[in-house]
Design an enzyme around this catalytic site. Structure first.
Site, PDB file in Angstrom:
ATOM      1  N   TYR A 175      28.320  10.272 -25.730  1.00  9.74           N
ATOM      2  CA  TYR A 175      28.456  11.086 -26.712  1.00  9.74           C
ATOM      3  C   TYR A 175      26.916  11.816 -27.385  1.00  9.74           C
ATOM      4  CZ  TYR A 175      33.101  10.021 -27.867  1.00  9.74           C
ATOM      5  OH  TYR A 175      34.516   9.854 -27.932  1.00  9.74           O
ATOM      6  N   ARG A 217      45.835   6.828 -38.145  1.00  4.95           N
ATOM      7  CA  ARG A 217      46.347   7.922 -38.731  1.00  4.95           C
ATOM      8  C   ARG A 217      48.158   7.463 -38.480  1.00  4.95           C
ATOM      9  NH1 ARG A 217      44.081  13.084 -35.938  1.00  4.95           N
ATOM     10  NH2 ARG A 217      43.270  11.508 -34.908  1.00  4.95           N
ATOM     11  N   ARG A 261      42.762   0.501 -32.272  1.00  7.19           N
ATOM     12  CA  ARG A 261      42.908   1.385 -33.202  1.00  7.19           C
ATOM     13  C   ARG A 261      44.031   1.172 -34.132  1.00  7.19           C
ATOM     14  NH1 ARG A 261      40.647   6.742 -32.363  1.00  7.19           N
ATOM     15  NH2 ARG A 261      38.595   6.326 -31.083  1.00  7.19           N
ATOM     16  N   ASP A 318      33.491   3.116 -37.026  1.00  9.22           N
ATOM     17  CA  ASP A 318      33.761   3.731 -35.647  1.00  9.22           C
ATOM     18  C   ASP A 318      32.331   3.483 -34.607  1.00  9.22           C
ATOM     19  OD1 ASP A 318      35.410   6.075 -34.331  1.00  9.22           O
ATOM     20  OD2 ASP A 318      33.192   6.833 -33.916  1.00  9.22           O
ATOM     21  N   ARG A 330      42.618   8.104 -46.511  1.00  9.14           N
ATOM     22  CA  ARG A 330      41.968   9.494 -45.875  1.00  9.14           C
ATOM     23  C   ARG A 330      42.105  10.772 -46.667  1.00  9.14           C
ATOM     24  NH1 ARG A 330      39.648  11.313 -43.790  1.00  9.14           N
ATOM     25  NH2 ARG A 330      39.501  11.829 -41.192  1.00  9.14           N
TER      26      ARG A 330
HETATM   27  O1  1CP Z   1      40.898  -0.305 -33.860  1.00  5.90           O
HETATM   28  C1  1CP Z   1      40.675  -0.125 -35.188  1.00  5.90           C
HETATM   29  O2  1CP Z   1      41.318  -0.144 -36.046  1.00  5.90           O
HETATM   30  C2  1CP Z   1      39.308  -0.114 -35.701  1.00  5.90           C
HETATM   31  C3  1CP Z   1      38.944   1.415 -35.809  1.00  5.90           C
HETATM   32  C4  1CP Z   1      38.137   2.288 -34.744  1.00  5.90           C
HETATM   33  C5  1CP Z   1      37.539   1.779 -33.450  1.00  5.90           C
HETATM   34  C6  1CP Z   1      37.507   0.588 -32.807  1.00  5.90           C
HETATM   35  C7  1CP Z   1      38.078   3.546 -34.836  1.00  5.90           C
HETATM   36  C8  1CP Z   1      38.225   4.378 -36.067  1.00  5.90           C
HETATM   37  N1  1CP Z   1      37.214   4.009 -33.863  1.00  5.90           N
HETATM   38  C9  1CP Z   1      36.979   3.052 -32.862  1.00  5.90           C
HETATM   39  C10 1CP Z   1      36.294   3.123 -31.675  1.00  5.90           C
HETATM   40  C11 1CP Z   1      35.981   4.393 -31.142  1.00  5.90           C
HETATM   41  N2  1CP Z   1      35.723   5.581 -31.686  1.00  5.90           N
HETATM   42  C12 1CP Z   1      35.980   4.612 -29.721  1.00  5.90           C
HETATM   43  C13 1CP Z   1      36.357   3.621 -28.588  1.00  5.90           C
HETATM   44  C14 1CP Z   1      37.752   3.236 -28.420  1.00  5.90           C
HETATM   45  C15 1CP Z   1      38.454   4.379 -27.696  1.00  5.90           C
HETATM   46  O3  1CP Z   1      38.142   4.806 -26.492  1.00  5.90           O
HETATM   47  O4  1CP Z   1      39.499   4.876 -28.488  1.00  5.90           O
HETATM   48  C16 1CP Z   1      35.520   5.897 -29.429  1.00  5.90           C
HETATM   49  C17 1CP Z   1      35.727   6.509 -28.184  1.00  5.90           C
HETATM   50  C18 1CP Z   1      35.529   6.537 -30.761  1.00  5.90           C
HETATM   51  C19 1CP Z   1      35.130   7.909 -30.933  1.00  5.90           C
HETATM   52  C20 1CP Z   1      36.124   8.524 -31.881  1.00  5.90           C
HETATM   53  N3  1CP Z   1      36.019   8.344 -33.224  1.00  5.90           N
HETATM   54  C21 1CP Z   1      37.223   9.465 -31.404  1.00  5.90           C
HETATM   55  C22 1CP Z   1      37.517   9.835 -29.822  1.00  5.90           C
HETATM   56  C23 1CP Z   1      37.083  11.286 -29.732  1.00  5.90           C
HETATM   57  C24 1CP Z   1      37.124  11.679 -28.210  1.00  5.90           C
HETATM   58  O5  1CP Z   1      36.106  11.720 -27.564  1.00  5.90           O
HETATM   59  O6  1CP Z   1      38.381  11.429 -27.570  1.00  5.90           O
HETATM   60  C25 1CP Z   1      37.768   9.894 -32.665  1.00  5.90           C
HETATM   61  C26 1CP Z   1      38.806  10.791 -32.729  1.00  5.90           C
HETATM   62  C27 1CP Z   1      37.134   9.353 -33.623  1.00  5.90           C
HETATM   63  C28 1CP Z   1      37.595   9.164 -35.324  1.00  5.90           C
HETATM   64  C29 1CP Z   1      38.132   8.089 -35.519  1.00  5.90           C
HETATM   65  N4  1CP Z   1      37.633   6.692 -35.572  1.00  5.90           N
HETATM   66  C30 1CP Z   1      38.508   5.797 -35.912  1.00  5.90           C
HETATM   67  C31 1CP Z   1      39.708   6.647 -36.435  1.00  5.90           C
HETATM   68  C32 1CP Z   1      41.135   5.811 -37.216  1.00  5.90           C
HETATM   69  C33 1CP Z   1      39.464   7.802 -36.320  1.00  5.90           C
HETATM   70  C34 1CP Z   1      40.215   8.993 -36.744  1.00  5.90           C
HETATM   71  C35 1CP Z   1      39.687   9.757 -37.947  1.00  5.90           C
HETATM   72  C36 1CP Z   1      40.930  10.410 -38.490  1.00  5.90           C
HETATM   73  O7  1CP Z   1      41.317  11.227 -38.096  1.00  5.90           O
HETATM   74  O8  1CP Z   1      41.100   9.745 -39.613  1.00  5.90           O
END
Ligand code: 1CP
Length: 349
Positions: free
Chosen positions: A150, A28, A24, A73, A37
């Site tokens: 999910y 943010r 990630r 994502d 964003r």
């Molecule tokens: O790593 C990077 O920079 C690439 C971007 C990336 C990746 C690899 C994002 C952007 N999401 C992910 C993978 C992802 N998404 C996972 C696997 C990794 C992990 O376990 O953290 C999971 C479970 C998600 C699902 C997801 N998308 C969540 C988690 C929710 C939960 O159940 O806890 C969230 C908050 C998101 C939104 C998201 N995806 C990515 C970002 C930067 C964000 C936040 C959005 C924002 O507020 O701007």
């Protein structure tokens, strides 16, 4: 043979210093990301290749990272299968029509990635063009179980009770769901490699909620299939999950070249259980970045000391970087891992 430090470490080849990237790493905690964003929604940024490309590059300009990861994502893949996904600000992802029955599974479509998520494949091509020979690019997908979680829970979950109940009460439909997800995920990983991704990470973030015997029987065969398909393209594959430390022996059977570990295990202990056949990625607690450097440094040293220069270590966090993480600590961490690991190699030779 690749000269990229990160790809060499994936293949357990010697490196001049330990490569580092952060799960990630675009997100943010960076002002540059928040600025994009503020103007576009999460799905807009993912669906617009130029924006996804720009966000992918942001952390690379700010820190001396060894790899890029495509900004996307794991969840948009579910949209083309028929699930209605929204990213609700402050709450995270929500699926408005989660899977609740065998009939819901049978109604799911399995479109190829080129049709389902063409924007991410285009973003990969754009980023590769921008990067030239600077840094390698990682593509990724959610693993079948984590996506199923999910799809059934309808969002994040504490006890994963709906997905576990579904597995137990609808065993045939569970396998049909995993078959469909395996097909979609396998195709997506291959398409990313063909678009230019030089390594692939499979995120099975929630697989650790399962008992080892259930993981082995109901999840591992599908993980093995998507990883075998991805490895068929010739790029290294990283398999990552949290809370999997009670089944590290099983993870060695996934077929991944690299296993990502969280911070609830000492890295040398994890590696002993995984065996010599894999490289390892991790395992700093992301919350440690909120402490002062004087607290962080000895904990980074602990990881490097335990790895002891063994080829096949990629420094990373044990889970994604958290919103609010102080940017100065990120910069310092990346520089320190390079300097310290290079110095340790120097003194050992
Ligand atoms: O790593 C990077 O920079 C690439 C971007 C990336 C990746 C690899 C994002 C952007 N999401 C992910 C993978 C992802 N998404 C996972 C696997 C990794 C992990 O376990 O953290 C999971 C479970 C998600 C699902 C997801 N998308 C969540 C988690 C929710 C939960 O159940 O806890 C969230 C908050 C998101 C939104 C998201 N995806 C990515 C970002 C930067 C964000 C936040 C959005 C924002 O507020 O701007």
């Amino acid at each position: 043979m690749s000269d990229y430090r990160f790809l060499r470490a994936c293949r357990r080849q010697p490196v001049d210093m330990t490569p580092v990237w952060l799960m990630r790493q675009a997100g943010r905690y960076m002002a540059e990301y928040r600025a994009v964003r503020a103007k576009y929604s999460m799905l807009e940024t993912i669906r617009t290749p130029e924006l996804a490309c720009e966000i992918t590059l942001q952390p690379l300009r700010a820190f001396a990272l060894d790899a890029a990861i495509i900004f996307a994502d794991i969840l948009p893949l579910l949209i083309g299968m028929g699930l209605q996904l929204e990213f609700v600000s402050g709450e995270g992802p929500v699926i408005c029509n989660p899977i609740a029955s065998a009939a819901d599974v049978d109604a799911l479509r399995t479109p190829p990635a080129a049709e389902n998520v063409p924007f991410t494949l285009e973003a990969i091509r754009l980023v590769r063009r921008e990067l030239g020979g600077w840094l390698p690019l990682i593509g990724f997908s959610g693993a079948p179980f984590t996506l199923a979680s999910y799809a059934i829970e309808g969002g994040g979950s504490k006890h994963h009770l709906k997905v576990k109940s579904f597995m137990l009460n609808e065993p045939d439909a569970w396998h049909r769901l995993m078959e469909k997800l395996t097909q979609v995920v396998g195709d997506y990983l291959v398409a990313q490699a063909e678009a230019g991704a030089q390594a692939l990470q499979v995120f099975d973030s929630w697989a650790g909620v399962l008992a080892p015997a259930d993981y082995r029987q109901l999840v591992l065969p599908y993980v093995q299939r998507v990883i075998a398909q991805a490895r068929g393209t010739g790029v290294p594959v990283i398999y990552f999950g949290i809370d999997l430390n009670g089944m590290l022996g099983l993870l060695a059977e996934t077929g991944a070249e690299v296993i990502g570990v969280d911070w609830r295990v000492e890295i040398d202990d994890a590696w002993r259980q995984l065996g010599d056949g894999v490289a390892i990625q991790g395992n700093l607690d992301p919350a440690l970045l909120f402490g002062p450097w004087e607290q962080l440094q000895p904990r980074v040293d602990n990881i490097l000391r335990r790895v002891a220069g063994r080829p096949g270590h990629i420094f990373n966090l044990g889970h994604g970087i958290l919103p609010g993480t102080p940017v100065d600590n990120v910069r310092r961490l990346v520089e320190y891992v390079h300097e310290r690991s290079a110095a340790l190699k120097e003194s050992a030779s």
